[in-house]
Design an enzyme around this catalytic site. Sequence first.
Site, PDB file in Angstrom:
ATOM      1  N   SER A  37       0.846  -1.202   0.000  1.00  0.00           N
ATOM      2  CA  SER A  37       0.000   0.000   0.000  1.00  0.00           C
ATOM      3  C   SER A  37       0.881   1.251   0.000  1.00  0.00           C
ATOM      4  O   SER A  37       2.016   1.227   0.488  1.00  0.00           O
ATOM      5  CB  SER A  37      -0.938  -0.015   1.205  1.00  0.00           C
ATOM      6  OG  SER A  37      -0.209  -0.318   2.364  1.00  0.00           O
ATOM      7  N   ILE A  79      19.288  -6.333  -1.002  1.00  0.00           N
ATOM      8  CA  ILE A  79      19.823  -6.178   0.366  1.00  0.00           C
ATOM      9  C   ILE A  79      18.786  -6.694   1.375  1.00  0.00           C
ATOM     10  O   ILE A  79      18.984  -6.621   2.574  1.00  0.00           O
ATOM     11  CB  ILE A  79      20.193  -4.689   0.626  1.00  0.00           C
ATOM     12  CG1 ILE A  79      21.074  -4.492   1.869  1.00  0.00           C
ATOM     13  CG2 ILE A  79      18.958  -3.807   0.670  1.00  0.00           C
ATOM     14  CD1 ILE A  79      22.515  -4.731   1.666  1.00  0.00           C
ATOM     15  N   ARG A 124      16.078 -10.033   1.330  1.00  0.00           N
ATOM     16  CA  ARG A 124      16.130 -11.478   1.570  1.00  0.00           C
ATOM     17  C   ARG A 124      16.292 -12.201   0.242  1.00  0.00           C
ATOM     18  O   ARG A 124      15.634 -11.850  -0.750  1.00  0.00           O
ATOM     19  CB  ARG A 124      14.844 -11.970   2.232  1.00  0.00           C
ATOM     20  CG  ARG A 124      14.805 -11.810   3.715  1.00  0.00           C
ATOM     21  CD  ARG A 124      15.749 -12.777   4.439  1.00  0.00           C
ATOM     22  NE  ARG A 124      15.696 -12.608   5.881  1.00  0.00           N
ATOM     23  CZ  ARG A 124      16.479 -11.787   6.596  1.00  0.00           C
ATOM     24  NH1 ARG A 124      17.395 -11.051   5.997  1.00  0.00           N
ATOM     25  NH2 ARG A 124      16.364 -11.722   7.912  1.00  0.00           N
ATOM     26  N   ASP A 160      23.567  -9.072  -1.638  1.00  0.00           N
ATOM     27  CA  ASP A 160      24.087  -9.305  -0.285  1.00  0.00           C
ATOM     28  C   ASP A 160      23.428 -10.526   0.339  1.00  0.00           C
ATOM     29  O   ASP A 160      23.893 -11.023   1.360  1.00  0.00           O
ATOM     30  CB  ASP A 160      23.812  -8.071   0.589  1.00  0.00           C
ATOM     31  CG  ASP A 160      24.403  -8.187   1.988  1.00  0.00           C
ATOM     32  OD1 ASP A 160      25.588  -8.571   2.095  1.00  0.00           O
ATOM     33  OD2 ASP A 160      23.690  -7.917   2.976  1.00  0.00           O
ATOM     34  N   GLU A 216      21.652 -19.513   1.974  1.00  0.00           N
ATOM     35  CA  GLU A 216      22.929 -19.058   2.557  1.00  0.00           C
ATOM     36  C   GLU A 216      23.495 -20.099   3.507  1.00  0.00           C
ATOM     37  O   GLU A 216      22.724 -20.760   4.200  1.00  0.00           O
ATOM     38  CB  GLU A 216      22.700 -17.733   3.303  1.00  0.00           C
ATOM     39  CG  GLU A 216      22.259 -16.630   2.356  1.00  0.00           C
ATOM     40  CD  GLU A 216      21.886 -15.333   3.049  1.00  0.00           C
ATOM     41  OE1 GLU A 216      22.043 -15.241   4.289  1.00  0.00           O
ATOM     42  OE2 GLU A 216      21.429 -14.416   2.368  1.00  0.00           O
ATOM     43  N   HIS A 240      26.233 -11.504   2.935  1.00  0.00           N
ATOM     44  CA  HIS A 240      25.222 -11.027   3.897  1.00  0.00           C
ATOM     45  C   HIS A 240      25.864 -10.176   5.005  1.00  0.00           C
ATOM     46  O   HIS A 240      25.852 -10.537   6.180  1.00  0.00           O
ATOM     47  CB  HIS A 240      24.470 -12.221   4.516  1.00  0.00           C
ATOM     48  CG  HIS A 240      23.141 -11.825   5.095  1.00  0.00           C
ATOM     49  ND1 HIS A 240      22.043 -12.655   5.099  1.00  0.00           N
ATOM     50  CD2 HIS A 240      22.711 -10.684   5.702  1.00  0.00           C
ATOM     51  CE1 HIS A 240      21.020 -12.042   5.680  1.00  0.00           C
ATOM     52  NE2 HIS A 240      21.408 -10.832   6.057  1.00  0.00           N
TER      53      HIS A 240
HETATM   54  P1  NAP Z   1      10.039  -2.605   7.357  1.00  0.00           P
HETATM   55  O1  NAP Z   1      10.195  -1.237   7.939  1.00  0.00           O
HETATM   56  O2  NAP Z   1       9.003  -3.505   7.922  1.00  0.00           O
HETATM   57  O3  NAP Z   1       9.802  -2.423   5.782  1.00  0.00           O
HETATM   58  C1  NAP Z   1       9.384  -3.449   4.943  1.00  0.00           C
HETATM   59  C2  NAP Z   1       8.626  -2.826   3.772  1.00  0.00           C
HETATM   60  O4  NAP Z   1       8.301  -3.854   2.840  1.00  0.00           O
HETATM   61  C3  NAP Z   1       7.326  -2.161   4.194  1.00  0.00           C
HETATM   62  O5  NAP Z   1       7.297  -0.856   3.687  1.00  0.00           O
HETATM   63  C4  NAP Z   1       6.228  -3.018   3.565  1.00  0.00           C
HETATM   64  O6  NAP Z   1       5.163  -2.184   3.110  1.00  0.00           O
HETATM   65  C5  NAP Z   1       6.961  -3.695   2.397  1.00  0.00           C
HETATM   66  N1  NAP Z   1       6.390  -5.004   2.112  1.00  0.00           N
HETATM   67  C6  NAP Z   1       6.195  -6.033   2.966  1.00  0.00           C
HETATM   68  N2  NAP Z   1       5.606  -7.066   2.339  1.00  0.00           N
HETATM   69  C7  NAP Z   1       5.433  -6.684   1.058  1.00  0.00           C
HETATM   70  C8  NAP Z   1       4.857  -7.313  -0.090  1.00  0.00           C
HETATM   71  N3  NAP Z   1       4.343  -8.552  -0.016  1.00  0.00           N
HETATM   72  N4  NAP Z   1       4.842  -6.634  -1.255  1.00  0.00           N
HETATM   73  C9  NAP Z   1       5.340  -5.388  -1.336  1.00  0.00           C
HETATM   74  N5  NAP Z   1       5.903  -4.731  -0.271  1.00  0.00           N
HETATM   75  C10 NAP Z   1       5.936  -5.379   0.907  1.00  0.00           C
HETATM   76  O7  NAP Z   1      11.402  -3.427   7.453  1.00  0.00           O
HETATM   77  P2  NAP Z   1      12.908  -2.867   7.412  1.00  0.00           P
HETATM   78  O8  NAP Z   1      13.388  -2.590   8.792  1.00  0.00           O
HETATM   79  O9  NAP Z   1      13.018  -1.807   6.394  1.00  0.00           O
HETATM   80  O10 NAP Z   1      13.670  -4.218   6.917  1.00  0.00           O
HETATM   81  C11 NAP Z   1      13.333  -4.778   5.666  1.00  0.00           C
HETATM   82  C12 NAP Z   1      14.009  -6.110   5.446  1.00  0.00           C
HETATM   83  O11 NAP Z   1      15.394  -5.924   5.188  1.00  0.00           O
HETATM   84  C13 NAP Z   1      14.001  -7.087   6.628  1.00  0.00           C
HETATM   85  O12 NAP Z   1      12.772  -7.769   6.734  1.00  0.00           O
HETATM   86  C14 NAP Z   1      15.154  -8.002   6.315  1.00  0.00           C
HETATM   87  O13 NAP Z   1      14.697  -9.135   5.602  1.00  0.00           O
HETATM   88  C15 NAP Z   1      16.058  -7.152   5.436  1.00  0.00           C
HETATM   89  N6  NAP Z   1      17.350  -6.864   6.087  1.00  0.00           N
HETATM   90  C16 NAP Z   1      18.506  -7.323   5.497  1.00  0.00           C
HETATM   91  C17 NAP Z   1      19.731  -7.038   6.102  1.00  0.00           C
HETATM   92  C18 NAP Z   1      21.040  -7.502   5.491  1.00  0.00           C
HETATM   93  O14 NAP Z   1      21.996  -7.706   6.226  1.00  0.00           O
HETATM   94  N7  NAP Z   1      21.135  -7.654   4.181  1.00  0.00           N
HETATM   95  C19 NAP Z   1      19.778  -6.355   7.312  1.00  0.00           C
HETATM   96  C20 NAP Z   1      18.593  -5.912   7.866  1.00  0.00           C
HETATM   97  C21 NAP Z   1      17.377  -6.168   7.244  1.00  0.00           C
HETATM   98  P3  NAP Z   1       3.635  -2.729   3.075  1.00  0.00           P
HETATM   99  O15 NAP Z   1       3.369  -3.330   4.414  1.00  0.00           O
HETATM  100  O16 NAP Z   1       2.803  -1.499   2.766  1.00  0.00           O
HETATM  101  O17 NAP Z   1       3.579  -3.716   1.957  1.00  0.00           O
END
Ligand code: NAP
Length: 327
Positions: free
Chosen positions: A180, A234, A236, A260, A265, A283
């Site tokens: 959304s 970056i 999943r 990343d 993994e 990662h």
């Molecule tokens: P967040 O604030 O919850 O943001 C996730 C965003 O994704 C939200 O804006 C959500 O919006 C959107 N989303 C969720 N499901 C979706 C779908 N089915 N289709 C489209 N959009 C969707 O989380 P964050 O703190 O930014 O972290 C995001 C992710 O980054 C984590 O979950 C983790 O997997 C990853 N991460 C990776 C690393 C790394 O080391 N590479 C480190 C930290 C985090 P809506 O709810 O409006 O859809």
Amino acid sequence: MSQPQPRDIVVLVPGRLHGHAVTRLGDGFRLVRIDRADPALIDAEVAASVRAVASMTAIDARFIDALPNLEIIANFGVGYDAVDASHAAIRKVMVTNTPDVLTDEVADTAVGLLINTVRELPKAEAWLRAGRWVSDGAYPLSRATLRGRSVGIFGMGRIGLAIARRLAAFGLPISYHNRSKAESVGYTYHDTLVGLAQAVDTLISVAPGSAATDKAVNAEVLAALGTSGVFVNIGRGSTVDQTALAAALKDGTILAAGLDVFDDEPRVPDTLLSLGNACLLPHVGSASVHTRQAMADLVVDNLIGWFDQGRALTPVNETLSVGPRQG
Ligand code: NAP
């Protein structure tokens, strides 16, 4: 002065956990460690004593069900797709994660990975170290550049927004796709991922792993991104069809990718390892001493908040309504 006594509360740590978290947990609680989250590794008496789990590993429904007095699972990491939070909610078990404290670090890494991918900086450094600057002359001009690119962010949440702000300061237009439209976000919204990919030439995935995002970045999305397209992941590995991505990089459907995170993994398939237009990291999005320590503190502070004040600091959405056990 006498040392404060640890709370008489058993915290189970399956598998590896950050050393600072382990030290603080050992100071404040009765710590029990096992090699992995497997019910076969604990007897009934220990299982009944466990009130909390602190972990950075998968916690499935079977493991949750094996711990009858479990109240809280403190996950190390903002992404908690490996924890069965829906099942935890049914069992009235709180789940916490570590948002915010890693946002800027991960956004920095994403920007670094994007620049490395388009400007080929790791390959240029390898050229220098191999003595080729001396033997062959200057490193070839990079085919790609950030100049003139337009960026699409898949998952405009905390980290997506931090990436957007950085890249907006680089002078690049930003759009995004979420389920959304985020009312507080001024960037251009697309209600489909393929629509976003069509509109931009640089796609950054920072969406969480879930059934809904599984292999969302597929052959159709990559084709829409186009032959000058750059894809950065970056978020999943599960959000990408890795086979389709390797094929798109190999046959020129897109220009390059910076990754990343991966499907399985730490295993990265040869189909990606063999590609010169893929920039690959193990990662390391949040992996600095500073940020991992802050994440470790938040894991422990969630447990302290829960057991001392009956309130978790950073509950995940699925368990927002879970309260402390009565009596
Ligand atoms: P967040 O604030 O919850 O943001 C996730 C965003 O994704 C939200 O804006 C959500 O919006 C959107 N989303 C969720 N499901 C979706 C779908 N089915 N289709 C489209 N959009 C969707 O989380 P964050 O703190 O930014 O972290 C995001 C992710 O980054 C984590 O979950 C983790 O997997 C990853 N991460 C990776 C690393 C790394 O080391 N590479 C480190 C930290 C985090 P809506 O709810 O409006 O859809």
